[in-house]
Scaffold this motif. Structure first.
Motif, PDB file in Angstrom:
ATOM      1  N   ARG A  58       1.474 -37.268 -22.578  1.00 49.13           N
ATOM      2  CA  ARG A  58       2.126 -38.703 -23.258  1.00 49.13           C
ATOM      3  C   ARG A  58       3.574 -37.786 -23.952  1.00 49.13           C
ATOM      4  O   ARG A  58       4.359 -38.327 -24.031  1.00 49.13           O
ATOM      5  N   GLY A  59       3.008 -37.650 -24.558  1.00 47.28           N
ATOM      6  CA  GLY A  59       4.216 -36.532 -26.016  1.00 47.28           C
ATOM      7  C   GLY A  59       5.175 -35.773 -25.822  1.00 47.28           C
ATOM      8  O   GLY A  59       5.626 -35.274 -26.068  1.00 47.28           O
ATOM      9  N   TYR A  60       5.276 -35.050 -24.433  1.00 46.52           N
ATOM     10  CA  TYR A  60       5.591 -34.244 -23.461  1.00 46.52           C
ATOM     11  C   TYR A  60       6.672 -34.596 -22.225  1.00 46.52           C
ATOM     12  O   TYR A  60       7.581 -34.161 -22.377  1.00 46.52           O
ATOM     13  N   THR A  61       6.101 -35.810 -21.553  1.00 44.23           N
ATOM     14  CA  THR A  61       7.207 -35.911 -20.991  1.00 44.23           C
ATOM     15  C   THR A  61       8.306 -36.393 -20.944  1.00 44.23           C
ATOM     16  O   THR A  61       9.202 -36.665 -20.144  1.00 44.23           O
ATOM     17  N   PRO A  62       8.656 -37.104 -21.656  1.00 47.06           N
ATOM     18  CA  PRO A  62      10.308 -38.120 -22.218  1.00 47.06           C
ATOM     19  C   PRO A  62      10.744 -36.164 -22.407  1.00 47.06           C
ATOM     20  O   PRO A  62      12.081 -36.812 -22.662  1.00 47.06           O
ATOM     21  N   LEU A  63      10.961 -35.409 -22.945  1.00 47.09           N
ATOM     22  CA  LEU A  63      11.546 -33.991 -23.058  1.00 47.09           C
ATOM     23  C   LEU A  63      12.365 -34.387 -22.297  1.00 47.09           C
ATOM     24  O   LEU A  63      13.669 -33.764 -22.847  1.00 47.09           O
ATOM     25  N   PRO A  64      12.214 -34.287 -20.771  1.00 48.52           N
ATOM     26  CA  PRO A  64      13.054 -33.785 -20.181  1.00 48.52           C
ATOM     27  C   PRO A  64      14.509 -34.898 -19.726  1.00 48.52           C
ATOM     28  O   PRO A  64      15.788 -34.649 -20.063  1.00 48.52           O
ATOM     29  N   LEU A  65      14.372 -36.516 -20.330  1.00 48.29           N
ATOM     30  CA  LEU A  65      14.907 -37.269 -20.606  1.00 48.29           C
ATOM     31  C   LEU A  65      15.979 -37.084 -21.116  1.00 48.29           C
ATOM     32  O   LEU A  65      17.050 -37.598 -21.208  1.00 48.29           O
ATOM     33  N   VAL A  66      15.510 -36.920 -22.907  1.00 47.42           N
ATOM     34  CA  VAL A  66      16.205 -36.494 -24.200  1.00 47.42           C
ATOM     35  C   VAL A  66      17.074 -35.390 -23.987  1.00 47.42           C
ATOM     36  O   VAL A  66      18.166 -36.056 -23.992  1.00 47.42           O
ATOM     37  N   LEU A  67      16.788 -34.972 -22.886  1.00 45.41           N
ATOM     38  CA  LEU A  67      17.900 -33.677 -23.117  1.00 45.41           C
ATOM     39  C   LEU A  67      18.603 -34.203 -22.146  1.00 45.41           C
ATOM     40  O   LEU A  67      20.401 -33.517 -21.967  1.00 45.41           O
ATOM     41  N   VAL A  68      18.559 -34.903 -20.672  1.00 47.40           N
ATOM     42  CA  VAL A  68      19.402 -35.047 -20.069  1.00 47.40           C
ATOM     43  C   VAL A  68      20.716 -36.492 -20.759  1.00 47.40           C
ATOM     44  O   VAL A  68      21.617 -36.230 -20.551  1.00 47.40           O
ATOM     45  N   LEU A  69      19.917 -37.029 -21.628  1.00 43.57           N
ATOM     46  CA  LEU A  69      20.796 -38.272 -22.535  1.00 43.57           C
ATOM     47  C   LEU A  69      21.630 -37.704 -23.166  1.00 43.57           C
ATOM     48  O   LEU A  69      22.679 -37.477 -23.328  1.00 43.57           O
ATOM     49  N   ILE A  70      20.858 -36.104 -24.204  1.00 43.00           N
ATOM     50  CA  ILE A  70      21.788 -35.361 -24.865  1.00 43.00           C
ATOM     51  C   ILE A  70      23.335 -34.566 -24.070  1.00 43.00           C
ATOM     52  O   ILE A  70      24.330 -34.770 -24.313  1.00 43.00           O
ATOM     53  N   TYR A  71      22.752 -34.349 -23.047  1.00 39.58           N
ATOM     54  CA  TYR A  71      23.375 -33.618 -21.878  1.00 39.58           C
ATOM     55  C   TYR A  71      24.875 -34.634 -21.542  1.00 39.58           C
ATOM     56  O   TYR A  71      25.778 -34.174 -21.733  1.00 39.58           O
ATOM     57  N   GLN A  72      24.332 -35.515 -21.315  1.00 43.12           N
ATOM     58  CA  GLN A  72      25.552 -36.695 -20.501  1.00 43.12           C
ATOM     59  C   GLN A  72      26.048 -37.676 -21.473  1.00 43.12           C
ATOM     60  O   GLN A  72      26.802 -38.843 -21.145  1.00 43.12           O
ATOM     61  N   SER A  73      25.933 -37.247 -23.035  1.00 44.62           N
ATOM     62  CA  SER A  73      26.056 -38.664 -24.005  1.00 44.62           C
ATOM     63  C   SER A  73      27.255 -38.793 -24.229  1.00 44.62           C
ATOM     64  O   SER A  73      28.133 -37.867 -24.086  1.00 44.62           O
ATOM     65  N   ASP A  74      28.091 -40.055 -24.404  1.00 45.77           N
ATOM     66  CA  ASP A  74      29.456 -39.671 -24.861  1.00 45.77           C
ATOM     67  C   ASP A  74      29.237 -41.707 -25.488  1.00 45.77           C
ATOM     68  O   ASP A  74      29.314 -42.775 -24.768  1.00 45.77           O
ATOM     69  N   MET A  75      29.154 -41.287 -26.989  1.00 47.37           N
ATOM     70  CA  MET A  75      28.658 -42.858 -27.181  1.00 47.37           C
ATOM     71  C   MET A  75      29.751 -43.579 -27.674  1.00 47.37           C
ATOM     72  O   MET A  75      31.274 -43.694 -27.261  1.00 47.37           O
ATOM     73  N   ASN A  76      28.858 -44.993 -27.100  1.00 44.79           N
ATOM     74  CA  ASN A  76      29.951 -46.229 -27.438  1.00 44.79           C
ATOM     75  C   ASN A  76      29.768 -46.854 -28.613  1.00 44.79           C
ATOM     76  O   ASN A  76      28.135 -47.103 -28.714  1.00 44.79           O
TER      77      ASN A  76
END
Length: 194
Positions: free
Chosen positions: A11-29
């Motif tokens: 459970r502590g590791y499963t969100p890591l792919p999401l975090v990496l995708v979020l950083i990759y595609q980020s465009d802050m508003n």
């Protein structure tokens, strides 16, 4: 093999792919980033209250407990740590923004439903086996996810972690969010200045 146990252990590791995708595609508003930061802070506040009450036992890889925690935020809802996590994750998605915002929110919603649905099912079954009627009474008086405003009084003697132990126990969750936020801000800054 019970897949719920695998989800619990990871459970502590499963969100890591999401975090990496979020950083990759980020465009802050800016507005979404503020809303996301506030949502993540609320989630972390809920987690801090849960860890303060339950102690460092929440960082285990094994399902179960030596004592049923029914005080503090656990007197309002049975799964505050998972509610806190979900709010942190949704806050992170909003903070990052980006063109994939809506699909990522949908993916995150499904992820939260599946992962935490399986984990909560396993934990409830395990706690019922360990504590029996004591847990049954707790379940009857405290909702699983949506908090009661008035706490249930189980009569148990409350035990809370000191602030120092609390921050030591919760440092990895705090550190992940700070690193994530800095990575998104740095990416945004580099995009603007290069």
């Amino acid at each position: 093999m019970d897949i719920r146990r695998q989800f619990f252990k990871m459970r502590g590791y499963t969100p890591l792919p999401l975090v990496l995708v979020l950083i990759y595609q980020s465009d802050m508003n800016f507005k979404l980033a503020i809303i996301g930061a506030v949502l993540a802070l609320i989630g972390e506040g809920i987690r801090l209250n849960g860890v303060r009450a339950a102690g460092g036992r929440t960082r285990t890889r094994n399902v179960g407990a030596k004592e049923l925690c029914t005080w503090g935020i656990f007197a309002h809802m049975r799964n505050p740590l998972y509610i806190g996590n979900a709010l942190i994750y949704f806050g992170m998605v909003l903070f990052a923004g980006g063109r994939w915002l809506l699909p990522l929110m949908l993916i995150l919603f499904v992820y939260v439903l599946i992962q935490y649905g399986l984990i909560i099912s396993l934990e409830e079954e395990t706690l019922m086996n360990i504590f029996g009627s004591e847990y049954e009474k707790y379940k009857a008086n405290v909702p699983r996810l949506w908090p009661h405003l008035k706490p249930w009084n189980s009569g148990a003697e409350p035990k809370f972690l000191s602030n120092r132990k609390l921050l030591r126990t919760e440092r990895s969750t705090l550190l992940v969010f700070v690193i994530f936020a800095l990575a998104v801000i740095l990416k945004e800054w580099l995009n603007v200045h290069w």
